[in-house]
Design an enzyme around this catalytic site. Structure first.
Site, PDB file in Angstrom:
ATOM      1  N   ALA A  64       0.874  -1.176   0.000  1.00  0.00           N
ATOM      2  CA  ALA A  64       0.000   0.000   0.000  1.00  0.00           C
ATOM      3  C   ALA A  64       0.911   1.225   0.000  1.00  0.00           C
ATOM      4  O   ALA A  64       2.048   1.156   0.466  1.00  0.00           O
ATOM      5  CB  ALA A  64      -0.864  -0.022   1.257  1.00  0.00           C
ATOM      6  N   GLY A 110       0.390  -5.000   0.800  1.00  0.00           N
ATOM      7  CA  GLY A 110      -0.804  -5.048  -0.047  1.00  0.00           C
ATOM      8  C   GLY A 110      -0.557  -5.756  -1.381  1.00  0.00           C
ATOM      9  O   GLY A 110      -1.492  -6.281  -1.984  1.00  0.00           O
ATOM     10  N   GLU A 113      -0.876  -9.306  -0.574  1.00  0.00           N
ATOM     11  CA  GLU A 113      -2.294  -9.513  -0.247  1.00  0.00           C
ATOM     12  C   GLU A 113      -3.148  -9.562  -1.516  1.00  0.00           C
ATOM     13  O   GLU A 113      -4.087 -10.349  -1.613  1.00  0.00           O
ATOM     14  CB  GLU A 113      -2.773  -8.418   0.720  1.00  0.00           C
ATOM     15  N   GLU A 133       4.544  -5.273   7.282  1.00  0.00           N
ATOM     16  CA  GLU A 133       3.822  -4.210   8.001  1.00  0.00           C
ATOM     17  C   GLU A 133       4.301  -3.968   9.421  1.00  0.00           C
ATOM     18  O   GLU A 133       4.347  -2.832   9.882  1.00  0.00           O
ATOM     19  CB  GLU A 133       2.306  -4.509   8.010  1.00  0.00           C
TER      20      GLU A 133
HETATM   21  N1  COA Z   1       4.621   3.097  -0.624  1.00  0.00           N
HETATM   22  C1  COA Z   1       5.023   4.246  -1.175  1.00  0.00           C
HETATM   23  N2  COA Z   1       6.126   4.365  -1.923  1.00  0.00           N
HETATM   24  C2  COA Z   1       6.857   3.251  -2.117  1.00  0.00           C
HETATM   25  C3  COA Z   1       6.496   2.007  -1.562  1.00  0.00           C
HETATM   26  C4  COA Z   1       5.321   1.942  -0.792  1.00  0.00           C
HETATM   27  N3  COA Z   1       4.882   0.806  -0.246  1.00  0.00           N
HETATM   28  N4  COA Z   1       7.437   1.094  -1.914  1.00  0.00           N
HETATM   29  C5  COA Z   1       8.331   1.751  -2.664  1.00  0.00           C
HETATM   30  N5  COA Z   1       7.988   3.058  -2.792  1.00  0.00           N
HETATM   31  C6  COA Z   1       8.703   4.111  -3.522  1.00  0.00           C
HETATM   32  C7  COA Z   1       9.911   4.609  -2.765  1.00  0.00           C
HETATM   33  O1  COA Z   1       9.531   5.551  -1.792  1.00  0.00           O
HETATM   34  C8  COA Z   1      10.712   5.198  -3.886  1.00  0.00           C
HETATM   35  O2  COA Z   1      10.159   6.443  -4.240  1.00  0.00           O
HETATM   36  P1  COA Z   1      11.120   7.748  -4.490  1.00  0.00           P
HETATM   37  O3  COA Z   1      12.014   7.318  -5.611  1.00  0.00           O
HETATM   38  O4  COA Z   1      10.153   8.816  -4.861  1.00  0.00           O
HETATM   39  O5  COA Z   1      11.847   7.940  -3.206  1.00  0.00           O
HETATM   40  C9  COA Z   1      10.452   4.244  -5.055  1.00  0.00           C
HETATM   41  O6  COA Z   1       9.228   3.588  -4.726  1.00  0.00           O
HETATM   42  C10 COA Z   1      11.519   3.200  -5.237  1.00  0.00           C
HETATM   43  O7  COA Z   1      11.694   2.501  -4.009  1.00  0.00           O
HETATM   44  P2  COA Z   1      13.106   2.320  -3.284  1.00  0.00           P
HETATM   45  O8  COA Z   1      12.832   2.094  -1.835  1.00  0.00           O
HETATM   46  O9  COA Z   1      14.025   3.442  -3.627  1.00  0.00           O
HETATM   47  O10 COA Z   1      13.620   0.991  -3.979  1.00  0.00           O
HETATM   48  P3  COA Z   1      14.675  -0.058  -3.397  1.00  0.00           P
HETATM   49  O11 COA Z   1      15.014  -0.966  -4.505  1.00  0.00           O
HETATM   50  O12 COA Z   1      15.752   0.619  -2.661  1.00  0.00           O
HETATM   51  O13 COA Z   1      13.825  -0.894  -2.290  1.00  0.00           O
HETATM   52  C11 COA Z   1      11.876  -2.078  -1.483  1.00  0.00           C
HETATM   53  C12 COA Z   1      12.745  -1.704  -2.702  1.00  0.00           C
HETATM   54  C13 COA Z   1      10.643  -2.796  -1.994  1.00  0.00           C
HETATM   55  C14 COA Z   1      12.676  -2.999  -0.549  1.00  0.00           C
HETATM   56  C15 COA Z   1      11.475  -0.795  -0.707  1.00  0.00           C
HETATM   57  O14 COA Z   1      10.931   0.134  -1.651  1.00  0.00           O
HETATM   58  C16 COA Z   1      10.473  -0.991   0.378  1.00  0.00           C
HETATM   59  O15 COA Z   1      10.809  -1.506   1.427  1.00  0.00           O
HETATM   60  N6  COA Z   1       9.204  -0.575   0.140  1.00  0.00           N
HETATM   61  C17 COA Z   1       8.170  -0.614   1.142  1.00  0.00           C
HETATM   62  C18 COA Z   1       7.659  -2.028   1.333  1.00  0.00           C
HETATM   63  C19 COA Z   1       6.595  -2.088   2.419  1.00  0.00           C
HETATM   64  O16 COA Z   1       6.863  -1.865   3.579  1.00  0.00           O
HETATM   65  N7  COA Z   1       5.367  -2.393   2.006  1.00  0.00           N
HETATM   66  C20 COA Z   1       4.260  -2.556   2.908  1.00  0.00           C
HETATM   67  C21 COA Z   1       3.489  -1.289   3.027  1.00  0.00           C
HETATM   68  S1  COA Z   1       2.195  -1.459   4.211  1.00  0.00           S
END
Ligand code: COA
Length: 256
Positions: A64, A110, A113, A133
């Protein structure tokens, strides 16, 4: 259909929905969830199988959209989960046509999910899955605490959710979370092959299968009774007449 955050492509009776926010790793914001609802609702009437995937090579859906709910209150948090479950996650699970999740990269929160609400999952070898989460101080709210234990059993689900860790595509296959793991370029071709195989069968019967299998996971519903009812109703369909007649006439059925 014109959408901001998703692409919908149709090849006859097969539809492919691509979540298209690659710069945000296809994170599900409110608009995307609403657009997905509209697309699934339309395609239920106008397609026979749906494949859902993410754009780019890195992510199916990274969760999400955290930026949207970071300042939510208790009430807003509950409403976010309630509405999301109603219009997308439960909606997909109960759709009358099959939904195959083509998990082409990160499927987190999400994202996982949504893949779990789909009827089955195929992953590319680079895919990584998890429910992170609790690392954000929240819990899965789009059905993750319910569907993960259904798919991988309670102990593995508890571990995955409590550690907020990610598992590889191969581990997901060993755990029963995905049915196949293939190289990324083979992901959509395999999903399409499976979809084509499904579409050779009676879509009316398949819809009854979805209802009956889902009944196994509902509280206060006797799945065996749902199966009996759906089985009985099959006998009143044109597809049943066609399927049995075709068999007896030693020809392929031509379902409506
Ligand atoms: N919500 C909002 N933005 C998200 C996102 C999320 N769940 N997951 C990734 N993004 C965005 C990042 O903020 C980033 O945006 P920016 O370039 O404007 O800063 C872009 O997507 C790329 O992500 P980034 O984190 O730079 O990539 P990465 O390869 O370093 O890491 C992940 C990849 C998936 C490990 C990392 O993005 C992450 O942990 N995301 C969140 C996962 C999460 O907790 N999901 C559950 C949400 S309830």
């Amino acid at each position: 259909m014109n959408f901001e955050n998703i692409l919908v492509e149709q090849k006859d009776n097969l539809a492919i929905i691509t979540i298209n926010r690659p710069s945000k790793l296809n994170a599900l914001n409110k608009t995307t969830i609403e657009e997905l609802h509209e697309a699934f609702k339309y395609l239920e009437e106008n397609a026979k199988v749906i494949i859902i995937t993410g754009s780019g090579e890195k992510a199916f859906v990274a969760g999400a959209d955290i930026s949207e709910f970071a300042d939510y209150s208790i009430e807003e948090g509950a409403e976010l989960a309630r509405k999301g479950q109603e219009i997308l996650f439960n909606f997909v699970q109960n759709l009358s046509i099959p939904v195959i999740a083509a998990v082409n990269g990160f499927a987190l929160g999400g994202g996982l999910e949504l893949a779990m609400a789909s009827h089955f999952r195929v992953a590319s070898s680079n895919a990584k899955m998890g429910l992170p989460e609790v690392s954000l101080g929240v819990i899965p709210g789009y059905g993750g605490t319910q569907r993960l234990p259904q798919l991988v059993r309670k102990g593995k689900a508890m571990e995955m959710i409590m550690t907020a860790g990610m598992i590889s595509a191969e581990e997901a296959k060993d755990w029963g979370l995905v049915n196949y793991v293939v190289e990324q370029e083979e992901l959509l071709p395999l999903c399409e092959k499976l979809a084509n195989k499904i579409m050779r069968n009676s879509s009316v019967a398949i819809s009854a299968v979805i209802k009956s299998v889902n009944a196994n996971f509902e509280t206060n519903v006797n799945g065996f009774n749902v199966e009996i009812e759906q089985f009985g109703e099959s006998f009143g369909t044109n597809d049943f007449k066609e399927g049995t007649t075709a068999f007896l006439e030693k020809r392929k059925p031509n379902f409506e």
